[in-house]
Design an enzyme around this catalytic site. Structure first.
Site, PDB file in Angstrom:
ATOM      1  N   HIS A 124       0.843  -1.201   0.000  1.00  0.00           N
ATOM      2  CA  HIS A 124       0.000   0.000   0.000  1.00  0.00           C
ATOM      3  C   HIS A 124       0.878   1.251   0.000  1.00  0.00           C
ATOM      4  O   HIS A 124       0.629   2.201  -0.765  1.00  0.00           O
ATOM      5  CB  HIS A 124      -0.902  -0.036   1.234  1.00  0.00           C
ATOM      6  CG  HIS A 124      -1.686   1.210   1.469  1.00  0.00           C
ATOM      7  ND1 HIS A 124      -3.014   1.338   1.109  1.00  0.00           N
ATOM      8  CD2 HIS A 124      -1.348   2.396   2.042  1.00  0.00           C
ATOM      9  CE1 HIS A 124      -3.451   2.546   1.454  1.00  0.00           C
ATOM     10  NE2 HIS A 124      -2.447   3.201   2.022  1.00  0.00           N
ATOM     11  N   GLU A 125       1.912   1.264   0.842  1.00  0.00           N
ATOM     12  CA  GLU A 125       2.778   2.441   0.926  1.00  0.00           C
ATOM     13  C   GLU A 125       3.608   2.618  -0.348  1.00  0.00           C
ATOM     14  O   GLU A 125       3.795   3.741  -0.822  1.00  0.00           O
ATOM     15  CB  GLU A 125       3.697   2.331   2.156  1.00  0.00           C
ATOM     16  CG  GLU A 125       2.958   2.241   3.480  1.00  0.00           C
ATOM     17  CD  GLU A 125       1.943   3.355   3.699  1.00  0.00           C
ATOM     18  OE1 GLU A 125       2.117   4.452   3.136  1.00  0.00           O
ATOM     19  OE2 GLU A 125       0.957   3.116   4.420  1.00  0.00           O
ATOM     20  N   HIS A 128       1.429   4.331  -2.847  1.00  0.00           N
ATOM     21  CA  HIS A 128       1.344   5.784  -2.707  1.00  0.00           C
ATOM     22  C   HIS A 128       2.480   6.477  -3.473  1.00  0.00           C
ATOM     23  O   HIS A 128       2.281   7.502  -4.118  1.00  0.00           O
ATOM     24  CB  HIS A 128       1.429   6.181  -1.235  1.00  0.00           C
ATOM     25  CG  HIS A 128       0.132   6.090  -0.495  1.00  0.00           C
ATOM     26  ND1 HIS A 128      -1.044   6.644  -0.959  1.00  0.00           N
ATOM     27  CD2 HIS A 128      -0.176   5.529   0.714  1.00  0.00           C
ATOM     28  CE1 HIS A 128      -2.012   6.430  -0.085  1.00  0.00           C
ATOM     29  NE2 HIS A 128      -1.519   5.741   0.933  1.00  0.00           N
ATOM     30  N   GLU A 180      -6.225   6.530  -1.025  1.00  0.00           N
ATOM     31  CA  GLU A 180      -6.136   5.368  -0.152  1.00  0.00           C
ATOM     32  C   GLU A 180      -6.684   4.120  -0.836  1.00  0.00           C
ATOM     33  O   GLU A 180      -6.083   3.042  -0.769  1.00  0.00           O
ATOM     34  CB  GLU A 180      -6.889   5.626   1.157  1.00  0.00           C
ATOM     35  CG  GLU A 180      -6.250   6.680   2.040  1.00  0.00           C
ATOM     36  CD  GLU A 180      -4.847   6.313   2.474  1.00  0.00           C
ATOM     37  OE1 GLU A 180      -4.609   5.132   2.794  1.00  0.00           O
ATOM     38  OE2 GLU A 180      -3.981   7.195   2.490  1.00  0.00           O
TER      39      GLU A 180
END
Length: 258
Positions: A124-125, A128, A180
């Site tokens: 997920h990071e 980003h 997100e």
């Protein structure tokens, strides 16, 4: 008046010429090199202010997952070298900054209860970063303030704040929720491609939801609700499982242990 007119000419051009890894149209007003410099500066400030966990077990564990996922990651933002720091903080949190800077709190280990769940967090990071979400956030804030001269309006000490500025209801809050959700889906794909069980991404959010506590209504929050995240992940699970099976057939089975 001329400045405003020029702004309306520039924005549509940027909107149609920039796309995220999922194909979403983006507003990108800052060069990657400039954003990466901002991220490096902000991360350096955080490392100077926040206790770092230097234990071998935690760092080996996290970096094992990071290495596996970066091996299947395509980055076009010009990251010179990725850096992941484990911060000694009991809150279950992780974050990313432009320039390939990722922080994981030790408190996340009790919520991400296995390597696959932590892979969902780290993927997920990474998502980003490669999706330029920091750039979009800064660009949106600059547009909201009526200026695109970002480097003239932001000094070095305010970099971290600029990447997480307060948002206005109805404009920047939904945009942040979109970030997100997109990072969740990018992370799901990365974890599956690198050999981690994508189904554990849903279990991660079950664990997060079980923490309880006061959470704002989704419409007033910068993040999707836990239920929304699980629903979106499950909707993309069939493709993720196919990618996972392919990865396993290729011998990808990261042996990451805490």
């Amino acid at each position: 008046m001329i400045r405003i007119f020029n702004l309306f000419l520039v924005v549509p051009f940027l909107l149609y010429c920039s796309t995220s890894p999922t194909g979403r149209r983006q507003i990108i007003l800052v060069k990657d090199a400039e954003m990466n410099e901002m991220g490096v500066t902000a991360f350096s400030e955080l490392k100077a202010k926040t206790p770092i966990d230097s234990t071998a077990s935690a760092n080996t564990y996290v970096n094992c997952i990071v290495s596996a996922e970066l091996a299947v990651t395509t980055d076009t933002t010009g990251v010179a070298s990725w850096e992941v720091i484990v911060f000694r903080d009991n809150t279950p949190n992780a974050f990313a900054l432009p320039g390939g800077k990722i922080g994981v709190h030790t408190g996340m280990f009790s919520v991400a209860q296995n390597k696959d769940q932590l892979a969902a967090v780290i993927g997920h990071e990474i998502g980003h970063v490669i999706a330029r979400h920091g750039n979009e956030r800064v660009s949106q804030n600059q547009l909201a303030g009526g200026s695109v001269k970002i480097l003239e309006s932001l000094g070095k000490p305010t970099v971290a704040g600029a990447l997480g500025m307060g948002a206005k209801f109805g404009v920047l809050l939904p945009f942040s929720r979109e970030h997100e959700s997109e990072a969740d889906l990018i992370g799901l794909e990365l974890m599956a491609k690198s050999g981690f069980d994508p189904r554990e991404s849903v279990n991660l959010w079950k664990n997060m939801s079980a923490l309880g506590g006061d959470k704002p209504n989704e419409l007033l929050s910068t993040h999707p609700s836990d239920a929304t995240r699980m629903k979106n992940l499950n909707s993309a699970m069939a493709n993720a499982l196919a990618l996972w099976e392919k990865a396993k057939a290729e011998g990808k089975n990261p042996n990451c242990r805490l």
